[in-house]
Design a protein around this motif. Structure first.
Motif, PDB file in Angstrom:
ATOM      1  N   VAL A 267     -13.732   2.295  -1.284  1.00 45.17           N
ATOM      2  CA  VAL A 267     -14.018   3.375  -2.227  1.00 45.17           C
ATOM      3  C   VAL A 267     -12.772   4.050  -2.763  1.00 45.17           C
ATOM      4  CG1 VAL A 267     -16.291   3.803  -1.220  1.00 45.17           C
ATOM      5  CG2 VAL A 267     -14.313   5.095  -0.379  1.00 45.17           C
ATOM      6  N   ASN A 268     -11.623   3.834  -2.116  1.00 43.22           N
ATOM      7  CA  ASN A 268     -10.377   4.446  -2.587  1.00 43.22           C
ATOM      8  C   ASN A 268      -9.391   3.343  -2.956  1.00 43.22           C
ATOM      9  OD1 ASN A 268      -8.018   5.807  -3.088  1.00 43.22           O
ATOM     10  ND2 ASN A 268      -8.119   7.105  -1.275  1.00 43.22           N
ATOM     11  N   PRO A 269      -9.335   2.970  -4.227  1.00 42.43           N
ATOM     12  CA  PRO A 269      -8.487   1.844  -4.634  1.00 42.43           C
ATOM     13  C   PRO A 269      -7.007   2.175  -4.686  1.00 42.43           C
ATOM     14  CG  PRO A 269      -9.534   2.819  -6.548  1.00 42.43           C
ATOM     15  CD  PRO A 269     -10.111   3.527  -5.357  1.00 42.43           C
ATOM     16  N   ALA A 270      -6.640   3.426  -4.394  1.00 45.17           N
ATOM     17  CA  ALA A 270      -5.235   3.820  -4.498  1.00 45.17           C
ATOM     18  C   ALA A 270      -4.442   3.550  -3.234  1.00 45.17           C
ATOM     19  CB  ALA A 270      -5.133   5.306  -4.855  1.00 45.17           C
ATOM     20  N   VAL A 271      -5.118   3.252  -2.110  1.00 45.27           N
ATOM     21  CA  VAL A 271      -4.386   3.128  -0.856  1.00 45.27           C
ATOM     22  C   VAL A 271      -4.170   1.664  -0.477  1.00 45.27           C
ATOM     23  CG1 VAL A 271      -5.247   5.326   0.015  1.00 45.27           C
ATOM     24  CG2 VAL A 271      -6.491   3.240   0.565  1.00 45.27           C
ATOM     25  N   GLY A 272      -3.053   1.427   0.230  1.00 39.79           N
ATOM     26  CA  GLY A 272      -2.799   0.132   0.840  1.00 39.79           C
ATOM     27  C   GLY A 272      -2.511  -0.974  -0.133  1.00 39.79           C
ATOM     28  N   ARG A 273      -1.767  -0.706  -1.180  1.00 41.15           N
ATOM     29  CA  ARG A 273      -1.518  -1.742  -2.181  1.00 41.15           C
ATOM     30  C   ARG A 273      -0.017  -1.913  -2.414  1.00 41.15           C
ATOM     31  NH1 ARG A 273      -5.576  -1.139  -7.036  1.00 41.15           N
ATOM     32  NH2 ARG A 273      -5.295  -3.405  -7.080  1.00 41.15           N
ATOM     33  N   SER A 274       0.739  -1.786  -1.320  1.00 49.16           N
ATOM     34  CA  SER A 274       2.177  -2.066  -1.291  1.00 49.16           C
ATOM     35  C   SER A 274       3.006  -1.147  -2.162  1.00 49.16           C
ATOM     36  CB  SER A 274       2.436  -3.529  -1.701  1.00 49.16           C
ATOM     37  OG  SER A 274       1.758  -4.406  -0.829  1.00 49.16           O
ATOM     38  N   ARG A 275       2.499   0.035  -2.443  1.00 48.26           N
ATOM     39  CA  ARG A 275       3.271   0.967  -3.261  1.00 48.26           C
ATOM     40  C   ARG A 275       2.730   2.373  -3.062  1.00 48.26           C
ATOM     41  NH1 ARG A 275      -0.046   2.191  -7.711  1.00 48.26           N
ATOM     42  NH2 ARG A 275      -1.620   0.635  -8.231  1.00 48.26           N
ATOM     43  N   VAL A 276       3.569   3.360  -3.376  1.00 47.07           N
ATOM     44  CA  VAL A 276       3.083   4.736  -3.445  1.00 47.07           C
ATOM     45  C   VAL A 276       2.129   4.826  -4.638  1.00 47.07           C
ATOM     46  CG1 VAL A 276       3.755   7.129  -3.868  1.00 47.07           C
ATOM     47  CG2 VAL A 276       5.167   5.672  -2.392  1.00 47.07           C
ATOM     48  N   PRO A 277       0.936   5.387  -4.470  1.00 46.49           N
ATOM     49  CA  PRO A 277      -0.025   5.429  -5.584  1.00 46.49           C
ATOM     50  C   PRO A 277       0.554   6.106  -6.825  1.00 46.49           C
ATOM     51  CG  PRO A 277      -1.087   6.055  -3.534  1.00 46.49           C
ATOM     52  CD  PRO A 277       0.372   5.962  -3.237  1.00 46.49           C
ATOM     53  N   VAL A 278       0.285   5.505  -7.972  1.00 44.58           N
ATOM     54  CA  VAL A 278       0.725   6.039  -9.260  1.00 44.58           C
ATOM     55  C   VAL A 278      -0.488   6.642  -9.954  1.00 44.58           C
ATOM     56  CG1 VAL A 278       1.749   5.507 -11.497  1.00 44.58           C
ATOM     57  CG2 VAL A 278       2.533   4.308  -9.443  1.00 44.58           C
ATOM     58  N   PRO A 279      -0.479   7.935 -10.262  1.00 43.08           N
ATOM     59  CA  PRO A 279      -1.660   8.539 -10.911  1.00 43.08           C
ATOM     60  C   PRO A 279      -1.963   7.877 -12.247  1.00 43.08           C
ATOM     61  CG  PRO A 279      -0.127  10.226 -10.135  1.00 43.08           C
ATOM     62  CD  PRO A 279       0.584   8.913 -10.022  1.00 43.08           C
ATOM     63  N   THR A 280      -3.238   7.812 -12.589  1.00 49.49           N
ATOM     64  CA  THR A 280      -3.635   7.318 -13.899  1.00 49.49           C
ATOM     65  C   THR A 280      -3.124   8.286 -14.963  1.00 49.49           C
ATOM     66  OG1 THR A 280      -5.621   6.318 -12.963  1.00 49.49           O
ATOM     67  CG2 THR A 280      -5.601   6.673 -15.338  1.00 49.49           C
ATOM     68  N   PRO A 281      -2.376   7.801 -15.966  1.00 50.14           N
ATOM     69  CA  PRO A 281      -1.788   8.724 -16.955  1.00 50.14           C
ATOM     70  C   PRO A 281      -2.847   9.401 -17.820  1.00 50.14           C
ATOM     71  CG  PRO A 281      -1.446   6.433 -17.611  1.00 50.14           C
ATOM     72  CD  PRO A 281      -2.000   6.396 -16.227  1.00 50.14           C
ATOM     73  N   ALA A 282      -2.533  10.601 -18.252  1.00 48.87           N
ATOM     74  CA  ALA A 282      -3.433  11.326 -19.150  1.00 48.87           C
ATOM     75  C   ALA A 282      -3.470  10.637 -20.512  1.00 48.87           C
ATOM     76  CB  ALA A 282      -2.965  12.767 -19.312  1.00 48.87           C
TER      77      ALA A 282
END
Length: 696
Positions: free
Chosen positions: A370-385
């Motif tokens: 449910v949280n696609p921002a974690v565990g993907r070999s990088r610090v999460p990058v926010p979706t740009p406005a």
């Protein structure tokens, strides 16, 4: 960092029990105060380096959870000596080289107001030479099949004392690195637990008694760090029938040198009973509460893990005096904002207990469905406005489409979601009625709340011609389109499949919700299922539980091979043990006459074998992605050029990974980030996808 919420204050009387501080420390040791009763459990994540060093990704992950409000943030099980390493990217405290990085971590946690804790561990028999580079060692030469099956060398008495010294040295390094709290791992089938268990300790020397090694470690750690808060993690149930019983575990802990400890942290399970370590969604919240009371006799503060997945259950166990603080893993992995949900009633993304996280542990970084921002070999990058007034149409209201829609709405877009179905959620909407995935409804409910909060326009029963995306964009005045329609379903591929009795399992489920959710519909007397993927497994398990006789035929060599072990740890044994369930794997249905199927396979005689196939024949077939030889950027570019607006594909139409919800959610998230980049202020035509594969 991942999104989290701001701190808020409430009058003490209005605060939940979870918000009250807790002080640890006894026998003259300098106390440490937790600002509330929420701690992160030592969940392994594979975010370190192969040398056991911490990474910026890992520091960001833990600091984000400290910022969200956790009182104590704990690293994963951290190996005290190189031969105790159990994961390729596990954190270590085995050498002074790890100290500078860990100091950066503890500084980051302290800056957010949290205590920093570390768990000391040695894998023993669960460590494998292929990972650690060293022969594994254990109390007795009993292999751990689940970990890899390497037969360990039995430790000599002198070597036992040497490893005790390694725990002490690791504790000293932890204090030098700035940790406030040390948690000794005495659970889950690792080395200390191996000395406790009759399954793994067959010794006749001084270490034959289950508490001997444990007490030496406790004594050594306390001597090494006399003024540090020290606790120990305990499995209140080992799991296997011949292992440590709940009563026996209490007897062993009664012999521990508890005067050197400041708390006990209650968990459960072992490698042979992984269902107890990370519990299925089938099990009730607070599943370990019934075992905790026996540990009150020791007079130590108690932490507790085990299906603590909602503010209500956390308040209940604290109100009942079951424990003094809670150890949270999956709930805060799914969303650090869960802490704000518990402490201040804020919204959060719920864990659905699918166990993709733990099943990823042997494959690589631990992700989340449910949280696609974690565990993907990088610090999460926010979706740009996106630019003000941007309109996006998302076609498909499955996990990928709903995820893309939410991300784009959060980025400021006006989002419309179109779907031909009668309800949103796609396969999630079906999975929530399965016996093994009852918590999946939480995703649907959260998504509905997010749609309302963000003003997403969801239009169901709307058929879209995806071959005319340009027309869709013109008709809806869309500035961009996300296609999240899944993929095509192949034909069943056997004579007789045109029978009205042959149905796609998803279509059958959608047409018969009452059969699965208990709303008065009787389960069918019998069904035949062609396919042995995770969908087939869940449907077979659910129907069999309701008394249906099931014939399961699959070309696969194992049931649900695309799923991890924990995701099927209860369902598969149930199916195999049920006398009303027939399972034929490594076989294909070659013919169907309306009442029987003829199956063929390499282990069957020429001409195959006829089997009675009563009831409807339900076909479970994974959707087929588009041609994987064409890069996604090229497909996006071609669609965008034809439509005249940015178009991107999401979900299984582009994924070459298994068609499971976790991958769909990640795909939807990535699609949203691509579209948001193209609609960001200042984005120009130069940012548009092109045939050379470049994209903003």
């Amino acid at each position: 960092m991942e999104q989290n919420t701001l701190h808020a204050t409430q009058p003490l009387a209005a605060q939940p029990l979870a918000a009250r501080p807790l002080t640890l420390g006894r026998n003259g040791r300098t106390p440490k105060t937790l600002r509330n009763r929420l701690a992160s459990a030592p969940m392994e994540r594979n975010y370190g380096t192969t040398e056991g060093l911490i990474t910026e990704q890992y520091i960001d992950y833990l600091a984000t959870r400290a910022k969200a409000g956790l009182a104590m943030v704990t690293t994963e099980a951290t190996y005290v000596r190189a031969d105790g390493k159990g994961r390729t990217h596990q954190l270590g405290l085995h050498t002074d080289e790890v100290i500078p990085g860990l100091r950066r971590l503890t500084d980051a946690l302290h800056a957010e107001g949290a205590l920093a804790a570390v768990e000391l561990n040695h894998g023993g028999r669960t460590a494998q030479a292929a990972v650690s580079g060293f022969k594994n060692l254990a109390p007795s030469p009993v292999p751990c099949a689940t970990a890899g099956g390497e037969v360990p060398r039995e430790l000599t008495a002198a070597e036992c004392h040497e490893i005790v010294g390694a725990y002490a040295e690791a504790a000293r390094r932890a204090v030098r690195a700035g940790f406030d709290v040390i948690n000794i791992h005495g659970a889950h089938g690792y080395l200390i637990h191996q000395f406790m268990s009759p399954l793994t300790n067959h010794r006749t020397d001084e270490f034959a008694t289950p508490e001997r090694f444990m007490n030496l470690v406790i004594d050594a750690v306390r001597a090494a760090v006399p003024d540090t808060i020290v606790g120990m993690r305990v499995s209140v149930v080992e799991g296997p029938e011949d292992g440590i019983t709940a009563d026996r575990q209490v007897e062993i802990i009664a012999k521990a040198h508890l005067e050197h400890l400041d708390f006990l942290d209650l968990s459960a399970g072992s490698y042979e009973a992984g269902e107890w370590i990370v519990q299925s969604g089938e099990w009730k919240p607070g599943v370990l509460a019934g075992h905790a009371q026996a540990y009150r006799r020791f007079g130590l503060p108690l932490g507790m893990a085990g299906r603590l997945n909602s503010p209500d259950i956390i308040e209940q166990v604290l109100r009942d005096g079951t424990c003094d603080f809670v150890s949270l893993a999956r709930a805060i992995h799914a969303d650090p904002a869960f802490a704000g949900g518990v402490l201040r009633g804020e919204r959060y993304r719920p864990c659905i207990a699918c166990n993709v996280c733990i099943d990823n542990l042997g494959l690589g970084q631990v992700t989340c469905t449910v949280n696609p921002a974690v565990g993907r070999s990088r610090v999460p990058v926010p979706t740009p406005a996106v630019r003000e007034g941007s309109r996006v149409v998302v076609v498909g209201a499955g996990p990928a489409g709903l995820t893309a829609a939410r991300e784009l709405a959060e980025a400021g877009a006006r989002v419309t979601v179109l779907d031909a179905g009668a309800r949103p959620g796609g396969q999630f909407a079906l999975a929530e009625r399965m016996k093994s995935t009852p918590d999946f409804h939480r995703f649907a409910e959260w998504t509905a709340e997010e749609n309302a909060r963000l003003g997403i326009d969801l239009r169901l029963g709307t058929h879209v011609d995806t071959n005319d995306v340009g027309g869709l964009a013109r008709d809806t005045a869309a500035d961009a389109v996300v296609l999240a329609t899944g993929g095509s379903r192949p034909a069943a591929g056997f004579p007789g499949e045109e029978s009205p009795n042959v149905l796609d399992v998803r279509d059958w489920l959608a047409a018969h919700p009452e059969v699965l959710d208990g709303r008065g519909g009787a389960a069918p007397e019998a069904v035949t299922i062609w396919g042995a993927d995770s969908v087939a497994m869940s449907v077979a398990d659910t129907l069999a539980d309701r008394g249906t006789a099931v014939l399961l035929v699959g070309a696969q060599d194992a049931i649900a091979p695309e799923s991890g072990r924990r995701a099927k740890i209860l369902a598969v044994p149930r199916l195999q043990a049920n006398p009303r369930v027939r399972i034929r794997l490594g076989a294909a249905i070659e013919e169907y006459d309306g009442a029987r199927v003829r199956i063929g396979g390499p282990n069957l005689p020429p001409g195959g074998e006829w089997l009675a196939a009563p009831g409807p024949l339900l076909v479970s077939r994974s959707v087929v992605p588009l041609d994987g030889a064409v890069p996604a950027q090229v497909r996006d570019a071609e669609l965008s050029r034809t439509a005249g607006v940015p178009v991107t594909l999401a979900g299984t139409v582009v994924d070459q990974t298994p068609a499971i919800a976790s991958n769909a959610v990640k795909s939807g998230y990535d699609a949203a980030q691509r579209i948001a980049g193209l609609l960001a202020p200042g984005a120009t035509a130069a940012n548009e996808p092109s045939l050379n594969g470049a994209a903003s």
